[in-house]
Enzyme design. Structure first.
Site, PDB file in Angstrom:
ATOM      1  N   GLY A  48      -1.768  -0.354  -3.944  1.00  0.00           N
ATOM      2  CA  GLY A  48      -0.620  -0.273  -3.062  1.00  0.00           C
ATOM      3  C   GLY A  48      -1.017  -0.501  -1.617  1.00  0.00           C
ATOM      4  O   GLY A  48      -1.662  -1.498  -1.291  1.00  0.00           O
ATOM      5  N   HIS A  49      -0.695   0.451  -0.742  1.00  0.00           N
ATOM      6  CA  HIS A  49      -0.898   0.272   0.699  1.00  0.00           C
ATOM      7  C   HIS A  49      -2.277   0.719   1.160  1.00  0.00           C
ATOM      8  O   HIS A  49      -2.652   0.484   2.307  1.00  0.00           O
ATOM      9  CB  HIS A  49       0.190   1.059   1.436  1.00  0.00           C
ATOM     10  CG  HIS A  49       0.549   0.513   2.779  1.00  0.00           C
ATOM     11  ND1 HIS A  49       0.797  -0.823   3.004  1.00  0.00           N
ATOM     12  CD2 HIS A  49       0.726   1.135   3.989  1.00  0.00           C
ATOM     13  CE1 HIS A  49       1.119  -1.010   4.280  1.00  0.00           C
ATOM     14  NE2 HIS A  49       1.054   0.157   4.893  1.00  0.00           N
ATOM     15  N   TRP A  50      -3.025   1.394   0.280  1.00  0.00           N
ATOM     16  CA  TRP A  50      -4.356   1.895   0.618  1.00  0.00           C
ATOM     17  C   TRP A  50      -5.403   1.334  -0.354  1.00  0.00           C
ATOM     18  O   TRP A  50      -6.047   2.087  -1.086  1.00  0.00           O
ATOM     19  CB  TRP A  50      -4.376   3.426   0.497  1.00  0.00           C
ATOM     20  CG  TRP A  50      -4.073   4.181   1.746  1.00  0.00           C
ATOM     21  CD1 TRP A  50      -3.371   3.785   2.833  1.00  0.00           C
ATOM     22  CD2 TRP A  50      -4.486   5.546   2.003  1.00  0.00           C
ATOM     23  NE1 TRP A  50      -3.284   4.791   3.746  1.00  0.00           N
ATOM     24  CE2 TRP A  50      -3.964   5.886   3.270  1.00  0.00           C
ATOM     25  CE3 TRP A  50      -5.201   6.493   1.287  1.00  0.00           C
ATOM     26  CZ2 TRP A  50      -4.164   7.152   3.839  1.00  0.00           C
ATOM     27  CZ3 TRP A  50      -5.393   7.748   1.851  1.00  0.00           C
ATOM     28  CH2 TRP A  50      -4.887   8.066   3.116  1.00  0.00           C
TER      29      TRP A  50
END
Length: 294
Positions: free
Chosen positions: A271-273
């Protein structure tokens, strides 16, 4: 409570750091007391790691070991975030850029590679434009600065404000799960760390100042234009993910195509990390690029 970390078993921030030569400290960066995690010898090439909106240095806890072997690696709490000072000013991108410049000066670093996730990438890109001679290499990891999607902006505002106004376990976990393709990657230890930060006095006001970039007019005046993306001269890697919640792969590709000579890579099942969710893959790709091997 238990939780499954990478490879199964209990996931702990301290377990990630056991055996890693590192230090936590605070430095005066232009009058801003700034928290940092540092790994690697000072004589090594410098690498600065920049977290996203409402984040903190622990975003990179799974990357310090690998990067400290090759770089003087410094993950900071950016101004207004984490355990760094929270001045009473709206946190638009120039404020972060000035703070980053002050951080480099405080450490006596003339030139560094920059790697930023989300907001951190946005700051790093702006810094690379403002200080062309001080950026060795640039990594833009699910970066901001090119999109203004009202639904995404509203979700970030809602989740972030809810988690500082009521820093309960469930609200903090929900905010962190937004960052992951697999919610099970949010460990109890990570929730507890962010809960301690978000429960600190003054955090509600600080978050409001951080979230000004989620207001359309303010966001748009801070975004990079195509000509500005095209003016970045540092060798650049644009890193995106298959499940980024802020923008799909096409947005990352668009940014890479605007930056001369930029490389583009998509990490799957993240995802975003991605630096946290699949640290092994991230560390390999990241280090290959930063060391000029790809």
């Amino acid at each position: 409570m238990g939780d499954a970390g990478q490879g199964g078993g209990y996931s702990s921030i301290w377990a990630e750091l056991m055996g890693v030569p590192f230090r936590q400290g605070w430095i005066d960066a232009g009058g801003v007391r700034t928290r940092f995690l540092q790994s690697g010898e000072p004589h090594l090439p410098a690498l600065i790691l920049l977290h996203g909106t409402g984040g903190h240095a622990e975003a990179y806890v799974r990357n310090l070991r690998a990067h400290g072997e090759h770089f003087n690696t410094i993950a900071i709490d950016m101004v207004g975030n984490g355990l760094s000072d929270k001045p009473d000013v709206p946190l638009e991108i120039p404020v972060y850029v000035d703070h980053l410049r002050a951080v480099l000066d405080a450490f006596g670093i003339e030139k560094a590679s920059l790697s930023g996730e989300s907001l951190g990438g946005w700051v790093a890109a702006r810094f690379a434009l403002a200080e062309k001679g001080r950026v060795e290499r640039l990594v833009l990891n699910t970066t901001g600065g090119n999109t203004a999607f009202p639904d995404v902006m509203e979700r970030i505002k809602t989740l972030s404000m809810a988690s500082v106004e009521d820093p309960s376990w469930d609200r903090i976990r929900k905010r962190l799960e937004f960052l992951m393709a697999d919610p099970s990657h949010v460990s109890d230890d990570l929730v507890a760390t962010r809960q301690a930060i978000y429960a600190a006095p003054g955090m509600v006001e600080a978050m409001r100042r951080t979230l000004v970039l989620q207001e359309m007019e303010i966001r748009r005046r801070n975004m990079l234009s195509p000509s500005e993306w095209g003016a970045i001269r540092a060798p650049t890697l644009v890193l995106w993910t298959s499940h980024d919640p802020t923008a799909d792969v096409s947005e990352g590709r668009k940014i890479a195509e605007m930056i001369p000579g930029a490389r583009f890579h998509v990490m799957d099942r993240c995802g975003h990390w991605p630096q946290y969710e699949d640290a092994e893959t991230f560390n390999r790709l990241h280090l290959d690029f930063l060391r000029g091997r790809s």
